[in-house]
Design an enzyme around this catalytic site. Structure first.
Site, short mmCIF file in Angstrom:
data_model
loop_
_atom_site.label_atom_id
_atom_site.label_comp_id
_atom_site.label_asym_id
_atom_site.label_seq_id
_atom_site.Cartn_x
_atom_site.Cartn_y
_atom_site.Cartn_z
N LYS A 80 55.76 27.65 28.63
CA LYS A 80 56.55 26.50 28.21
C LYS A 80 57.74 27.01 27.39
O LYS A 80 57.60 27.94 26.58
CB LYS A 80 55.66 25.58 27.37
CG LYS A 80 56.29 24.31 26.83
CD LYS A 80 55.23 23.55 26.04
CE LYS A 80 55.73 22.25 25.45
NZ LYS A 80 54.65 21.54 24.72
N SER A 155 54.07 17.12 26.52
CA SER A 155 55.35 17.78 26.67
C SER A 155 55.31 19.03 27.54
O SER A 155 56.35 19.59 27.86
CB SER A 155 55.90 18.14 25.28
OG SER A 155 55.02 19.00 24.58
N SER A 179 49.72 17.37 24.58
CA SER A 179 50.76 17.94 25.43
C SER A 179 50.33 18.98 26.44
O SER A 179 51.11 19.32 27.33
CB SER A 179 51.88 18.52 24.56
OG SER A 179 52.59 17.50 23.91
#
Length: 486
Positions: A80, A155, A179
């Site tokens: 990420k 996220s 997330s």
């Protein structure tokens, strides 16, 4: 070898070490898949083709020399885009960081590299990881491989989309309120939110580089994969203090013997404080409970007797509000408090957060006391079972919405509820308690969308929880790729 892109990371590592395939061939297979799928999905925002090819060549040369390989020798991985990568752009989806190229790796990156992994690229997210969908002004929208008109979640949405579409075999995300779990649920992959303090957060953005670390509670880094075995492999590499993040504690990751379903006792519920849960989700969880019972597992429908979901949401939201307020000038906090009370009056999480932005030390410690209370409650309940099963979100993946409309109502079987609560109302309580949680795919909705299940365990019992999750996955089944990703 055929179908390299959908082998697990562990299978790829084994094949490379046995010389059944070269690291160079594996990297080329994933680069080709990225070239084919990423233009439509926009899951990866930075791809290091040159660096990955060079690293693969070095990995193959090392094997040829007889060097002892690491557990992920020659296997490409992604991160990420909140984790610093030395020499490779790291933006957190934030325009001021568009040209940010760190000089050092985040601890999770350094540890996977040391295990032999090759950094393939960085995956998309909402700006500064603050949304439950996946879009930002810097890189745009990431699309769900199961339905491009829907979000992969946030996220860590880019990571989940890349895994589901076969663009990476293993990734690392982060989780402040759901997330790594919400995207795994929306995209049909596996994820682990470890016990808070299990994996160092050194090199994570936010906080912004060079600023005060305001994320002192709730947030964790966690692996995302296409099997429980890969989650376990990644955890053994990532866990443990690094001497830089004081919140990462030296609690041993105990070896466990594995579990058979007949030796497991699990509780489950779809009653989440009156929060609507789609009929598809309830039916899938009920079928899972029946399947576990038929396989010899002791199953009971139960929840902690004093678990007050509304109070837990308020505590979680309040603690997030206190943490966020550390960055906000005092005059603006009063404005946020006033506006939040009006805008978020139907959502206990964000309403509590807005009310606490002006909180003082007494209020802060009151929140910590409440956190301790809910942690004790859950730990006491889990002392009697091996895991607790419950939904991840109110429904499967929702259609894309305008960025920033985090709390726009979502409809669940005809009932409109605040979007924030619908997406993270079932996940954020376990950030509050610091508990480890595995997400397993548990089937698809009537619309063909993936649905996941949270498997919650006791704090610091991450390895034992993974054993139970692997046993449960015998009933839920293996990863299933989307029909036509991208």
């Amino acid at each position: 070898m055929d179908n390299l892109i959908y082998l697990t990371a562990g299978e790829l590592a084994s094949a490379i070490q046995k010389r059944e395939v070269s690291s160079a061939e594996v990297v080329e297979a994933f680069l080709a898949r990225i070239a084919a799928c990423n233009p439509a999905l926009n899951a990866l925002v930075t791809v290091d083709e040159v660096g990955a090819r060079e690293a693969a060549a070095r990995a193959d040369e090392a094997l040829a020399r007889g060097e002892r390989p690491g557990p992920l020798h020659g296997v490409p991985v992604t991160f990420k885009d909140v984790f610093e990568t030395a020499g490779l752009r790291t933006t957190a989806g934030h325009r001021p960081l568009a040209g940010n190229v760190p000089g050092q790796d985040a601890t999770v990156v350094a540890r996977l590299r040391a295990a032999g992994a090759i950094v393939l690229g960085k995956t998309n997210l909402p700006e500064l990881a603050m949304d439950t969908q996946c879009a930002n002004a810097l890189f745009g929208i990431t699309r769900n491989p199961w339905d491009p008109e829907r979000t992969p979640g946030g996220s860590s949405g880019g990571e989940a989309a890349a895994l589901a579409a076969g663009m990476t075999p293993l990734g690392v995300g982060s989780d402040l309120g759901g997330s790594v779990r919400i995207p795994a649920h929306f995209c049909g992959v596996f994820s682990l939110k470890p016990t808070e303090g299990r994996i160092p957060m050194t090199g994570h953005i936010p906080p912004l580089p060079g600023t005060m670390n305001w994320i002192r509670h709730l947030a964790v880094a966690g692996p995302m994969a296409r099997s429980v075995a890969d989650l376990r492999l990644a955890l053994t590499i990532l866990a443990g203090p690094d001497g830089k993040d004081p919140s990462a504690l030296p609690v041993p990751l105990a070896a466990t013997p594995g579990r058979a379903l007949k030796d497991c006792r699990v509780a489950w519920t779809d009653d989440i404080g009156g929060l609507p849960v789609s009929a598809d989700t309830r039916e899938a969880l009920g079928r899972l409970a029946d399947g576990l019972a038929a396989a010899g597992c002791r199953v009971e429908r139960a929840h902690p007797p004093d678990f007050d979901w509304d109070a837990i949401w308020r505590t979680y939201g309040g603690l997030v509000g206190v943490l966020l307020a550390a960055q906000v000038p005092l005059p603006l906090r009063a404005v946020l408090r006033s506006l939040g009370g009006l805008i978020f009056r139907k959502d206990p999480v964000t309403r509590a957060g807005s009310r606490r932005v002006t909180a003082g030390m007494k209020s802060y410690f009151d929140l910590l006391e409440q956190r301790d209370r809910w942690t004790r409650s859950l730990e006491g309940f889990l002392a009697g079972v091996d895991a607790w099963l419950l939904p991840v979100s109110s429904a499967p993946a929702f259609p894309h919405r305008k960025t920033g409309r985090i709390n726009a109502p979502l409809e669940v079987d005809g009932v409109a509820i605040p979007g924030h609560l619908a997406t993270l109302g079932m996940t954020c309580p376990f950030n509050l308690t610091g508990s480890p949680v595995v997400v397993l795919p548990m089937g698809r909705s009537r619309d063909g969308l993936p649905m996941g299940c949270q498997v919650v365990g006791r704090r610091w019992a991450d390895a034992a929880l993974l054993d139970v999750a692997e046993a449960v996955s015998e009933v839920t089944g293996p990863f299933v790729p989307p029909p036509q990703p991208g």
